[in-house]
Design a protein around this motif. Structure first.
Motif, PDB file in Angstrom:
ATOM      1  N   MET A  22      49.253 121.614 -13.922  1.00 58.37           N
ATOM      2  CA  MET A  22      49.730 120.266 -13.694  1.00 58.37           C
ATOM      3  C   MET A  22      48.797 119.319 -14.431  1.00 58.37           C
ATOM      4  O   MET A  22      47.599 119.528 -14.468  1.00 58.37           O
ATOM      5  N   SER A  23      49.362 118.281 -15.004  1.00 61.56           N
ATOM      6  CA  SER A  23      48.532 117.284 -15.669  1.00 61.56           C
ATOM      7  C   SER A  23      48.983 115.881 -15.310  1.00 61.56           C
ATOM      8  O   SER A  23      50.148 115.657 -15.014  1.00 61.56           O
ATOM      9  N   MET A  24      48.026 114.982 -15.309  1.00 60.97           N
ATOM     10  CA  MET A  24      48.311 113.564 -15.056  1.00 60.97           C
ATOM     11  C   MET A  24      47.720 112.810 -16.230  1.00 60.97           C
ATOM     12  O   MET A  24      46.511 112.821 -16.436  1.00 60.97           O
ATOM     13  N   ASP A  25      48.585 112.223 -17.041  1.00 56.24           N
ATOM     14  CA  ASP A  25      48.072 111.407 -18.128  1.00 56.24           C
ATOM     15  C   ASP A  25      48.889 110.134 -18.202  1.00 56.24           C
ATOM     16  O   ASP A  25      50.086 110.150 -18.050  1.00 56.24           O
ATOM     17  N   GLY A  26      48.216 109.043 -18.378  1.00 53.84           N
ATOM     18  CA  GLY A  26      48.942 107.784 -18.380  1.00 53.84           C
ATOM     19  C   GLY A  26      49.562 107.556 -17.028  1.00 53.84           C
ATOM     20  O   GLY A  26      48.884 107.483 -16.026  1.00 53.84           O
ATOM     21  N   LYS A  27      50.863 107.522 -16.972  1.00 54.44           N
ATOM     22  CA  LYS A  27      51.557 107.210 -15.732  1.00 54.44           C
ATOM     23  C   LYS A  27      52.508 108.328 -15.308  1.00 54.44           C
ATOM     24  O   LYS A  27      53.420 108.104 -14.545  1.00 54.44           O
ATOM     25  N   SER A  28      52.309 109.542 -15.818  1.00 55.62           N
ATOM     26  CA  SER A  28      53.228 110.613 -15.453  1.00 55.62           C
ATOM     27  C   SER A  28      52.474 111.851 -14.978  1.00 55.62           C
ATOM     28  O   SER A  28      51.303 112.024 -15.253  1.00 55.62           O
ATOM     29  N   VAL A  29      53.204 112.691 -14.266  1.00 54.21           N
ATOM     30  CA  VAL A  29      52.689 113.949 -13.743  1.00 54.21           C
ATOM     31  C   VAL A  29      53.639 115.034 -14.217  1.00 54.21           C
ATOM     32  O   VAL A  29      54.849 114.904 -14.081  1.00 54.21           O
TER      33      VAL A  29
ATOM     34  N   ASN B  87      47.177 100.720  -8.260  1.00 52.98           N
ATOM     35  CA  ASN B  87      46.757  99.320  -8.270  1.00 52.98           C
ATOM     36  C   ASN B  87      45.275  99.277  -7.899  1.00 52.98           C
ATOM     37  O   ASN B  87      44.914  99.441  -6.732  1.00 52.98           O
ATOM     38  N   CYS B  88      44.438  99.065  -8.903  1.00 52.69           N
ATOM     39  CA  CYS B  88      42.986  99.054  -8.702  1.00 52.69           C
ATOM     40  C   CYS B  88      42.463  97.720  -8.191  1.00 52.69           C
ATOM     41  O   CYS B  88      41.283  97.605  -7.876  1.00 52.69           O
ATOM     42  N   LYS B  89      43.323  96.715  -8.111  1.00 57.32           N
ATOM     43  CA  LYS B  89      42.894  95.399  -7.637  1.00 57.32           C
ATOM     44  C   LYS B  89      42.799  95.346  -6.119  1.00 57.32           C
ATOM     45  O   LYS B  89      42.108  94.501  -5.572  1.00 57.32           O
ATOM     46  N   LEU B  90      43.508  96.237  -5.439  1.00 56.20           N
ATOM     47  CA  LEU B  90      43.495  96.260  -3.974  1.00 56.20           C
ATOM     48  C   LEU B  90      42.337  97.101  -3.469  1.00 56.20           C
ATOM     49  O   LEU B  90      41.857  97.996  -4.160  1.00 56.20           O
ATOM     50  N   ARG B  91      41.903  96.842  -2.237  1.00 54.58           N
ATOM     51  CA  ARG B  91      40.885  97.666  -1.576  1.00 54.58           C
ATOM     52  C   ARG B  91      41.391  98.025  -0.198  1.00 54.58           C
ATOM     53  O   ARG B  91      41.596  97.133   0.603  1.00 54.58           O
ATOM     54  N   PRO B  92      41.656  99.293   0.116  1.00 52.83           N
ATOM     55  CA  PRO B  92      41.575 100.395  -0.829  1.00 52.83           C
ATOM     56  C   PRO B  92      42.686 100.290  -1.881  1.00 52.83           C
ATOM     57  O   PRO B  92      43.695  99.626  -1.672  1.00 52.83           O
ATOM     58  N   MET B  93      42.475 100.985  -3.002  1.00 53.07           N
ATOM     59  CA  MET B  93      43.468 100.976  -4.072  1.00 53.07           C
ATOM     60  C   MET B  93      44.758 101.616  -3.575  1.00 53.07           C
ATOM     61  O   MET B  93      44.737 102.516  -2.737  1.00 53.07           O
TER      62      MET B  93
ATOM     63  N   ILE C   3      47.185 105.345  -0.302  1.00 52.19           N
ATOM     64  CA  ILE C   3      45.946 104.699  -0.727  1.00 52.19           C
ATOM     65  C   ILE C   3      45.041 105.763  -1.330  1.00 52.19           C
ATOM     66  O   ILE C   3      45.175 106.956  -1.032  1.00 52.19           O
ATOM     67  N   ILE C   4      44.120 105.324  -2.178  1.00 56.38           N
ATOM     68  CA  ILE C   4      43.230 106.260  -2.864  1.00 56.38           C
ATOM     69  C   ILE C   4      41.848 105.629  -2.997  1.00 56.38           C
ATOM     70  O   ILE C   4      41.722 104.405  -3.106  1.00 56.38           O
ATOM     71  N   GLU C   5      40.829 106.477  -2.962  1.00 60.22           N
ATOM     72  CA  GLU C   5      39.455 106.028  -3.126  1.00 60.22           C
ATOM     73  C   GLU C   5      38.739 107.054  -4.006  1.00 60.22           C
ATOM     74  O   GLU C   5      38.814 108.246  -3.749  1.00 60.22           O
ATOM     75  N   PHE C   6      38.066 106.574  -5.029  1.00 54.97           N
ATOM     76  CA  PHE C   6      37.272 107.443  -5.893  1.00 54.97           C
ATOM     77  C   PHE C   6      35.859 107.492  -5.331  1.00 54.97           C
ATOM     78  O   PHE C   6      35.139 106.500  -5.344  1.00 54.97           O
ATOM     79  N   LYS C   7      35.493 108.642  -4.797  1.00 54.98           N
ATOM     80  CA  LYS C   7      34.204 108.813  -4.135  1.00 54.98           C
ATOM     81  C   LYS C   7      33.072 108.999  -5.144  1.00 54.98           C
ATOM     82  O   LYS C   7      31.938 108.626  -4.877  1.00 54.98           O
ATOM     83  N   SER C   8      33.364 109.625  -6.271  1.00 57.42           N
ATOM     84  CA  SER C   8      32.404 109.874  -7.344  1.00 57.42           C
ATOM     85  C   SER C   8      33.229 110.205  -8.591  1.00 57.42           C
ATOM     86  O   SER C   8      34.457 110.285  -8.504  1.00 57.42           O
ATOM     87  N   PRO C   9      32.583 110.436  -9.727  1.00 53.58           N
ATOM     88  CA  PRO C   9      33.360 110.745 -10.933  1.00 53.58           C
ATOM     89  C   PRO C   9      34.256 111.988 -10.812  1.00 53.58           C
ATOM     90  O   PRO C   9      35.261 112.089 -11.496  1.00 53.58           O
ATOM     91  N   ASP C  10      33.915 112.908  -9.917  1.00 52.99           N
ATOM     92  CA  ASP C  10      34.730 114.118  -9.793  1.00 52.99           C
ATOM     93  C   ASP C  10      35.283 114.348  -8.390  1.00 52.99           C
ATOM     94  O   ASP C  10      35.725 115.454  -8.067  1.00 52.99           O
ATOM     95  N   ARG C  11      35.263 113.319  -7.544  1.00 52.15           N
ATOM     96  CA  ARG C  11      35.803 113.447  -6.178  1.00 52.15           C
ATOM     97  C   ARG C  11      36.616 112.214  -5.831  1.00 52.15           C
ATOM     98  O   ARG C  11      36.239 111.081  -6.148  1.00 52.15           O
ATOM     99  N   LEU C  12      37.725 112.464  -5.158  1.00 52.73           N
ATOM    100  CA  LEU C  12      38.541 111.359  -4.660  1.00 52.73           C
ATOM    101  C   LEU C  12      39.154 111.767  -3.336  1.00 52.73           C
ATOM    102  O   LEU C  12      39.155 112.933  -2.964  1.00 52.73           O
TER     103      LEU C  12
END
Length: 79
Positions: A1-8, A24-30, A51-60
């Motif tokens: 599976m890949s996610m690039d741009g806006k598709s999966v 939407n990265c402007k909201l908190r949480p995103m 909702i999504i949160e990036f915990k570190s460069p390799d964890r969300l």
């Protein structure tokens, strides 16, 4: 599976449906929306809001509850 741009997608995917996402990265949480499209008509046939949160460069972490309004935080998800 890949996610690039806006598709999966998957390389071996012959499904009649495609997945796209909106972030939407402007909201908190995103906010993260997963959208299901009919490949033949390119019309949206389903949407999961989360909702999504990036915990570190390799964890969300993300929270999606099908059939329910978008969550506003991660804390209320704990049982």
């Amino acid at each position: 599976m890949s996610m690039d741009g806006k598709s999966v997608s998957r390389p071996d995917d012959d499904s009649p449906f495609a997945m796209r996402f909106e972030l939407n990265c402007k909201l908190r949480p995103m906010s993260l929306d997963l959208l299901k499209f009919d490949r033949a008509t390119n019309k949206e046939v389903g949407r999961l809001e989360g909702i999504i949160e990036f915990k570190s460069p390799d964890r969300l972490r993300f929270r999606i509850a099908p059939g329910q309004p978008r969550a506003t935080d991660f804390e209320s998800a704990k049982s």
